[in-house]
Design an enzyme around this catalytic site. Structure first.
Site, mmCIF file in Angstrom:
data_model
loop_
_atom_site.group_PDB
_atom_site.id
_atom_site.type_symbol
_atom_site.label_atom_id
_atom_site.label_comp_id
_atom_site.label_asym_id
_atom_site.label_seq_id
_atom_site.Cartn_x
_atom_site.Cartn_y
_atom_site.Cartn_z
ATOM 1 N N THR A 1 1.318 -14.905 20.875
ATOM 2 C CA THR A 1 0.207 -15.847 21.021
ATOM 3 C C THR A 1 -0.294 -16.304 19.654
ATOM 4 O OG1 THR A 1 -0.464 -14.877 23.130
ATOM 5 C CG2 THR A 1 -2.111 -16.174 21.966
ATOM 6 N N GLU B 1 -39.034 0.646 28.957
ATOM 7 C CA GLU B 1 -40.251 1.323 29.433
ATOM 8 C C GLU B 1 -41.360 1.276 28.375
ATOM 9 O OE1 GLU B 1 -36.756 4.066 30.698
ATOM 10 O OE2 GLU B 1 -37.112 2.430 29.270
ATOM 11 N N THR C 1 1.542 -9.278 27.227
ATOM 12 C CA THR C 1 0.402 -8.385 27.050
ATOM 13 C C THR C 1 -0.387 -8.258 28.341
ATOM 14 O OG1 THR C 1 0.262 -9.080 24.732
ATOM 15 C CG2 THR C 1 -1.641 -7.940 25.650
ATOM 16 N N ASP D 1 0.113 -20.173 19.000
ATOM 17 C CA ASP D 1 -1.144 -20.919 19.159
ATOM 18 C C ASP D 1 -2.082 -20.835 17.961
ATOM 19 O OD1 ASP D 1 -0.263 -21.576 21.674
ATOM 20 O OD2 ASP D 1 -1.460 -20.052 22.708
ATOM 21 N N GLU E 1 -6.612 -11.896 26.423
ATOM 22 C CA GLU E 1 -6.486 -13.348 26.560
ATOM 23 C C GLU E 1 -5.024 -13.813 26.542
ATOM 24 O OE1 GLU E 1 -8.461 -17.358 24.577
ATOM 25 O OE2 GLU E 1 -9.559 -15.474 24.600
ATOM 26 N N CYS F 1 -34.504 7.588 29.368
ATOM 27 C CA CYS F 1 -33.728 8.481 28.512
ATOM 28 C C CYS F 1 -34.473 9.787 28.264
ATOM 29 C CB CYS F 1 -33.387 7.793 27.189
ATOM 30 S SG CYS F 1 -34.807 7.355 26.173
ATOM 31 N N ARG G 1 -17.096 -20.890 18.900
ATOM 32 C CA ARG G 1 -17.513 -22.114 18.203
ATOM 33 C C ARG G 1 -18.307 -23.064 19.086
ATOM 34 N NH1 ARG G 1 -12.508 -21.002 17.823
ATOM 35 N NH2 ARG G 1 -11.687 -22.808 18.957
#
Length: 352
Positions: free
Chosen positions: A206, A55, A297, A210, A292, A80, A217
């Site tokens: 994981t 605003e 999980t 991995d 992920e 606000c 990136r």
């Protein structure tokens, strides 16, 4: 009763608000338009956390300030009421004598939550609310989830083969090369997602299998907070999640400790750890969390019903055998194709 004109200008507010993505959190994305005699004379959005709200920026964009007393201000979220890093927008609007304000959605933050509207009405300003309300809430679904459910907005993400596997059967230290299921387009999309969400979490397995970086990136923007669950602190600093490219939280059963860009946070593993994790992330003002992997999980969040959105990629490959995709008996809301890979979107949140 809202008019087509009101909806047209509110649509523009939403369009402007989206420009603040990646830069305003933990604040919401907000856009504002000022209209005089059917013509837009000023418009803006909240550009960066800690800086002027939409605003204020919209008012500052008006060249002839004398027209404000004859104008309507549109804003996608209630102005606000409180003084924080910036002054109260509701009080500013009242002091400027703007006679009419059209609002998309009510701010769920307890220091606002209707108080901004009260200030406007006390100043005898005409206030219209609920214009494109669903669209305005959806714009800030993370903000609403955080303030009303006291936890981050939770996104589940995984990729599976055409025959329903997310990985080969692998053992840490034996064959740890990750099995890539989708294509480079999908990989770029995930890196873009990392710039837009607050935190990404993976389980210990994981990391061991991995060794992911969990950084952005392949897209311009900030890296997310990286999170892992390592009950016995078995992960050492050789793993990329500890490379200081981004802050990393390690939830464990042994210690509370800060080591440069790594924070170890002790949990009670005799109790369900997910509610503990979400409570801590709420205290840290983390408004969105992407799970992920791995399978265990993901399934933990699914079994508790603690998810708001799921992004399920399906690649064109076949594994025949391996680690099964999480059991997920929901119907997708939409599907997009990226070359030979498919992305399905699932929603489990009333704000969507």
């Amino acid at each position: 009763m809202t008019s087509r004109e009101d909806e047209k200008y509110m649509s523009r507010c939403i369009e402007l608000a989206r420009k603040g993505i990646r830069n305003v959190a933990p604040n919401p994305m907000v856009g504002s338009v000022i209209v005089h005699n059917g013509k837009i004379i000023g418009e803006a959005y909240h550009q960066k956390y800690g800086e002027a709200h939409a605003e204020v920026n919209a008012v500052n964009s008006v060249s002839n300030k004398s027209l404000l007393k004859e104008s309507t201000l549109y804003v996608s979220l209630e102005p606000c009421a409180h003084v924080g890093k910036t002054p109260s927008c509701a009080k500013m609007i009242a002091e400027l004598g703007i006679p009419k304000v059209v609002i998309g959605s009510i701010d769920p933050y307890f220091q606002v939550a209707g108080k901004g509207i009260e200030i406007l009405k006390s100043a005898k300003i005409e206030v219209i609310t609920g214009v494109l309300e669903k669209e305005c809430i959806n714009l800030n679904k993370r903000f609403y989830t955080y303030h009303q459910k006291k936890r981050p907005y939770i996104i589940l993400k995984w990729a599976k083969t055409r025959d329903g596997f997310i990985d080969y059967i692998r053992e840490p230290g034996i064959d740890t090369k990750a099995a890539w299921i989708t294509n480079d387009h999908c990989k770029t999309l995930v890196h873009k997602l990392r710039t837009e969400e607050d935190a990404f979490m993976v389980g210990t397995n994981t990391i061991l299998l991995d060794n992911p970086q969990l950084t952005a990136r392949k897209w311009f923007g900030k890296n997310p907070l990286r999170i892992t669950i390592d009950q016995y602190c078995q992960l050492n600093n050789s793993y990329q999640i500890f490379d200081n490219q981004a802050h990393t939280l390690v939830f464990n059963s042994i210690k509370d400790e800060n080591d440069e860009n790594i924070s170890y946070i002790k949990l009670d593993f005799s109790q369900s750890i997910i509610p503990q994790i979400l409570e801590i992330l709420f205290e840290l003002e983390i408004q969105s969390l992407v799970i992920e992997g791995g399978s265990q999980t993901l399934e933990s969040f699914i079994s508790l019903g603690l998810w708001d959105e799921a992004l399920v990629f399906t690649g064109n490959s076949l594994f025949v055998k391996g680690v099964k995709s999480p059991a997920f008996g929901f119907i997708s809301s939409k599907t997009e194709m990226f070359g030979d890979s498919k992305l399905e979107f699932f929603y489990n949140n009333e704000y969507v």
